[in-house]
Write a protein that holds these residues in place. Structure first.
Motif, PDB file in Angstrom:
ATOM      1  N   HIS A 316       0.866  -1.180   0.000  1.00 54.08           N
ATOM      2  CA  HIS A 316       0.000   0.000   0.000  1.00 54.08           C
ATOM      3  C   HIS A 316       0.902   1.229   0.000  1.00 54.08           C
ATOM      4  CE1 HIS A 316      -3.315  -2.732   0.806  1.00 54.08           C
ATOM      5  NE2 HIS A 316      -2.615  -3.222   1.811  1.00 54.08           N
ATOM      6  N   GLU A 334      -9.167   9.267 -10.524  1.00 56.43           N
ATOM      7  CA  GLU A 334      -8.373   8.147 -10.015  1.00 56.43           C
ATOM      8  C   GLU A 334      -7.796   7.289 -11.130  1.00 56.43           C
ATOM      9  OE1 GLU A 334     -10.626   7.429  -5.754  1.00 56.43           O
ATOM     10  OE2 GLU A 334     -11.651   6.949  -7.625  1.00 56.43           O
ATOM     11  N   THR A 370      -1.450  -0.978  -4.127  1.00 58.53           N
ATOM     12  CA  THR A 370      -2.499   0.022  -3.955  1.00 58.53           C
ATOM     13  C   THR A 370      -1.838   1.389  -3.869  1.00 58.53           C
ATOM     14  OG1 THR A 370      -3.787  -1.568  -2.662  1.00 58.53           O
ATOM     15  CG2 THR A 370      -4.449   0.742  -2.542  1.00 58.53           C
ATOM     16  N   MET A 372      -2.460   5.315  -2.960  1.00 65.01           N
ATOM     17  CA  MET A 372      -3.359   6.280  -2.312  1.00 65.01           C
ATOM     18  C   MET A 372      -2.744   7.664  -2.440  1.00 65.01           C
ATOM     19  SD  MET A 372      -4.450   4.088   1.084  1.00 65.01           S
ATOM     20  CE  MET A 372      -2.794   3.458   1.442  1.00 65.01           C
ATOM     21  N   ALA A 423      -7.391   5.651   4.593  1.00 59.91           N
ATOM     22  CA  ALA A 423      -6.210   4.857   4.252  1.00 59.91           C
ATOM     23  C   ALA A 423      -6.160   3.580   5.085  1.00 59.91           C
ATOM     24  CB  ALA A 423      -4.940   5.681   4.465  1.00 59.91           C
ATOM     25  N   VAL A 426      -8.564   1.071   3.669  1.00 60.12           N
ATOM     26  CA  VAL A 426      -8.058   0.426   2.455  1.00 60.12           C
ATOM     27  C   VAL A 426      -7.088  -0.694   2.822  1.00 60.12           C
ATOM     28  CG1 VAL A 426      -6.641   0.786   0.396  1.00 60.12           C
ATOM     29  CG2 VAL A 426      -8.396   2.455   1.000  1.00 60.12           C
ATOM     30  N   TYR A 437      -6.552   5.368  -5.420  1.00 58.81           N
ATOM     31  CA  TYR A 437      -7.529   6.168  -4.684  1.00 58.81           C
ATOM     32  C   TYR A 437      -7.017   7.606  -4.552  1.00 58.81           C
ATOM     33  CZ  TYR A 437      -9.368   1.615  -3.250  1.00 58.81           C
ATOM     34  OH  TYR A 437      -9.880   0.335  -3.248  1.00 58.81           O
ATOM     35  N   LEU A 439      -7.363  10.535  -2.191  1.00 57.30           N
ATOM     36  CA  LEU A 439      -7.830  10.874  -0.840  1.00 57.30           C
ATOM     37  C   LEU A 439      -7.798  12.386  -0.653  1.00 57.30           C
ATOM     38  CD1 LEU A 439      -5.988   8.110   1.238  1.00 57.30           C
ATOM     39  CD2 LEU A 439      -8.112   7.965  -0.060  1.00 57.30           C
ATOM     40  N   THR A 514     -13.015   6.141  -4.211  1.00 53.84           N
ATOM     41  CA  THR A 514     -12.881   6.408  -2.779  1.00 53.84           C
ATOM     42  C   THR A 514     -14.242   6.625  -2.137  1.00 53.84           C
ATOM     43  OG1 THR A 514     -10.704   7.408  -3.153  1.00 53.84           O
ATOM     44  CG2 THR A 514     -11.816   7.929  -1.087  1.00 53.84           C
TER      45      THR A 514
END
Length: 763
Positions: A316, A334, A370, A372, A423, A426, A437, A439, A514
């Motif tokens: 992540h 995204e 992932t 973010m 976060a 996720v 994503y 955020l 998100t």
């Protein structure tokens, strides 16, 4: 005689030694990685000119702060004959999976080691359907002179070559399988000493059963633990025994091969961890790509190597909305294409782009990645904790302090508690893994910011970007604010100005994925980071000298008149001496009501028992339901309003006045809201006069409802909203205050105990 690169690099390294913690710097070490600061960089530039006669632009130091690189570029700029023969060689690393140290650029005069070729099917434009098509130069560009460091629309050619070499590192990652789709029980977290990382650590502990391993840069475990605890306390986060029980602090360094861990510890973590969360990053908008790449790009790939080694684990990666920071980009969704890397000029933006694109290529090796992307990370809506080095915090501080804003389209920012909570969700939700994503919450427009600040009593002027920048720099030079030094350096840096331009002129970031995840998990939906959410942060900013809250000397936000008439007399005697007050009650902002429940008071007192001439209110405050309306004396008088004023007579004498409006369980409710019991005395002496002043019934509605005035700088709609907000708030507070004594009386009537409550006169 013209110095050679090695000799000049050694001289620069020696000059830089006093400005780093260890007191020495090797020619191939980065000044900032060695602990140098932005202030130290300014001092280094001055030292180089004084001791070596080298006139070097500060942006050159930020672009690549290795003494050898500075020597090459200065010699190239000076036209030294030996310099053009030394190409800017991209740094190469040991193969992924090896514990061998990273290789340095080849020394001058030797054949440089060329980076491995990039497969034609693995270029940045071919990794996934959402990767932009980007062409990078593969020519051996020499170290072209770059001083004076003028604003550029494109990246430096040698930086592009280095980015290309770094992207190829992803192709060396080991192949891996799919991780088990289960909530993680053992998580490695980097960046826990930072602002977002610290909040994410606490959210992972609160909302999961996981044990968290925190990688902290320190000499040993004891020092790492102390550093983590101190960082959490700085951000107003707990560091209790229960938290320490579920946290293992691992001393290491994201910039070093295998995170600086021993082979045994690396192998143990590779086989025991369930998840890897990378938050650590060097955040500096002035440093160049080569100065930041080790932390932001190579470090991210090292985490990918750990995730792909041993037990398959998801990675992540906390990226940034800065991957879209191209001037003129049209959308920031995204799944939208990222910026063209050759049009990113700030080193931070380039490193975040390179890391995210490299990790997309890692997905081709089976790694679940992932991404973010936070935008500006605002302060905590509950504690007010903020990141003083965040660009959004710096801009908002300048807005509030100087009451001016530059014309912008959107500010893509969200409070840290919301970003951290999403976060953590996720990380803990297997169905959310492997996607991108944003955020960023709900972006603020220019109208939103101006309206929020106006409602808070901070009326701002809108300038164009150049005018605003010049004004802020002039003010910071006239009245320096140490906490805003970083903003001063950003506004003076041509490179950082391009970043600011992209930030302020870019489109709104969108986050449909998100929002869907937040709704599915029942989390707090994304909301605009408005004045209410920023309240606690503004208080902290004001405490730390970064912002200025509205003051009673400012232009009132809302005001009205109050006239009282009655009589006073000596304390303990009959009140038969006429007395009256003509006041103007005002508020500088709604913040006064929410934060203090206080109203400013000014005007005059006419009372012959005090002085034959009217007394002027030098300063005055009125508190609404002070002390939450807790009853005074016998418990029957509930406080509605408390007046405190400092008076001055025409002879220079100073007096004080204190008054109270009380609520009691009696039928004369209307009179209770108008009657004021007062005491008057000389400054620092007991009261000599006491009595009662009452607002005439015929003037109450005329003055305090119909007579409300609002700052004319607001629009008609905003003035109506301000008036209704005040009346609703004040009416609610008065209602709560009047309800208290009646609720108490009702409780006494319903009390069926054998021992009756004595009435007031028998107590």
């Amino acid at each position: 005689m013209t110095p050679d690169v090695d000799g000049l690099a050694s001289a620069i390294a020696e000059a830089a030694g006093p400005f780093v913690p260890e007191g020495r710097l090797s020619p191939d070490s980065d000044f900032f990685d060695a602990g140098g600061t932005s202030v130290g960089a300014v001092e280094l530039v001055a030292a180089l000119e004084d001791s070596l006669g080298l006139e070097m632009d500060l942006d050159e130091v930020f672009a690549d702060a290795r003494p050898r690189s500075l020597a090459r570029r200065w010699l190239a700029t000076a036209g030294a004959a030996a310099a053009p023969a030394t190409p800017c060689v991209p740094e190469t690393l040991a193969p992924v999976g090896s514990s061998a140290p990273a290789l340095r650029p080849s020394p001058p005069g030797t054949t440089p080691r060329t980076p491995p070729p990039v497969p034609t099917t693995g270029s940045p434009g071919s990794v996934g359907s959402t990767t932009p098509t980007t062409t990078l130069s593969t020519s051996s560009n020499l170290c072209a002179p770059s001083s004076p460091y003028a604003p550029s629309l494109s990246a430096r050619p040698d930086d592009l070559d280095q980015i290309l070499a770094d992207l190829s590192l992803a192709d060396r990652l080991p192949w891996t399988g799919s991780p088990e789709p289960l909530p993680p029980r053992r998580i490695l977290l980097t960046g826990a000493t930072g602002f977002l990382g610290g909040h994410l650590l606490l959210d992972l502990l609160r909302h999961s059963d996981a044990h968290v391993y925190c990688l902290v840069r320190a000499a040993d475990e004891q020092a790492a633990s102390a550093r983590l605890g101190a960082a959490l306390k700085t951000h107003r986060l707990p560091w209790s025994a229960e938290i320490r029980r579920r946290v293992t602090v691992v001393p290491g360094d994201i910039r070093r091969p295998r995170l600086g861990l021993s082979d045994d510890l690396w192998t143990t973590l590779a086989h025991e961890l369930d998840s890897v969360v990378g938050v650590a990053a060097a955040v500096d908008f002035l440093r160049g790509y080569r100065s930041l790449r080790q932390s932001n790009v190579v470090g991210a790939l090292t985490l990918a190597e750990l995730a792909a080694t041993g037990r398959p684990k998801p990675l992540h990666h906390v990226s940034s909305i800065a991957v879209f920071n191209e001037v003129g980009i049209t959308s920031m969704g995204e799944d939208d294409p990222l910026a063209h890397v050759d049009r990113l000029v700030a080193g931070y933006d380039q490193t975040k782009w390179a890391a995210e694109v490299a990790l997309r290529r890692a997905r081709d090796h089976g790694l679940v990645v992932t991404a973010m992307r936070p935008g500006g990370i605002g302060g905590h809506t509950g504690t007010g904790a903020y990141n003083p080095q965040d660009l959004s915090s710096g801009l908002i501080s300048a807005f509030g302090r100087f009451r001016t804003v530059p014309a912008f389209r959107y500010l893509n920012s969200a409070p840290v508690d919301w970003v951290s909570r999403v976060a953590a969700a996720v990380v803990c939700e297997p169905d959310a893994w492997g996607h991108d994503y944003n955020l960023t919450g709900v972006p603020n427009t220019l109208d939103d910011v101006v309206r929020d600040m106006a409602r808070g009593g901070m009326h701002v002027r809108v300038h164009d970007w150049d005018e605003w920048r010049a004004d802020v720099l002039d003010r910071l030079e006239a009245e320096p604010v140490p906490e805003l030094d970083f903003l001063t350096r950003v506004l003076r840096s041509p490179t950082a100005l391009r970043l600011c331009e992209a930030t302020l002129t870019g489109p709104a970031a969108t986050g449909e994925r998100t929002a869907a995840l937040v709704e599915a998990l029942g989390l707090r939906p994304p909301a605009r980071y408005d004045s209410r959410a920023q309240l606690r942060t503004f208080e902290r900013l004001a405490e730390d000298g970064l912002a200025r809250l509205p003051h009673k000397d400012d232009q009132p936000y809302l005001w009205f008149s109050e006239t009282t008439e009655g009589a006073v007399g000596p304390v303990g005697a009959a009140a038969d001496i006429p007395c009256s007050m003509a006041l103007t009650l005002s508020i500088a902002s709604m913040y006064q009501l929410v934060g203090e429940r206080r109203v400013d008071a000014g005007g005059e007192l006419v009372c012959s028992a005090v002085h034959p001439e009217p007394l002027v209110v030098a300063s005055g405050d009125v508190w609404v339901r002070p002390e939450e309306g807790i009853p005074r004396q016998d418990g029957q008088h509930h406080q509605l309003l408390r007046y405190r004023m400092l008076l001055r007579d025409t002879d220079g004498g100073r007096w004080w006045l204190e008054g109270h409006k009380h609520a009691r369980a009696r039928r004369d409710v209307w009179r209770q809201t108008r009657a004021l019991r007062v005491e008057i005395g000389r400054e620092n002496e007991p009261a000599v006069l006491a009595g009662e002043l009452v607002v005439p019934a015929d003037s109450y509605v005329r003055d305090q409802i119909d007579g409300i005035r609002v700052d004319p700088r607001l629009t008609a709609r905003e003035r109506r909203a301000a008036k209704l907000t005040w009346l609703a708030w004040f009416g609610l507070e008065m209602g709560r205050g009047l309800l208290g004594p009646f609720a108490r009386a009702a409780a006494d009537l319903l009390d069926l105990r054998r021992t009756p409550t004595l009435p007031e006169r028998h107590r």
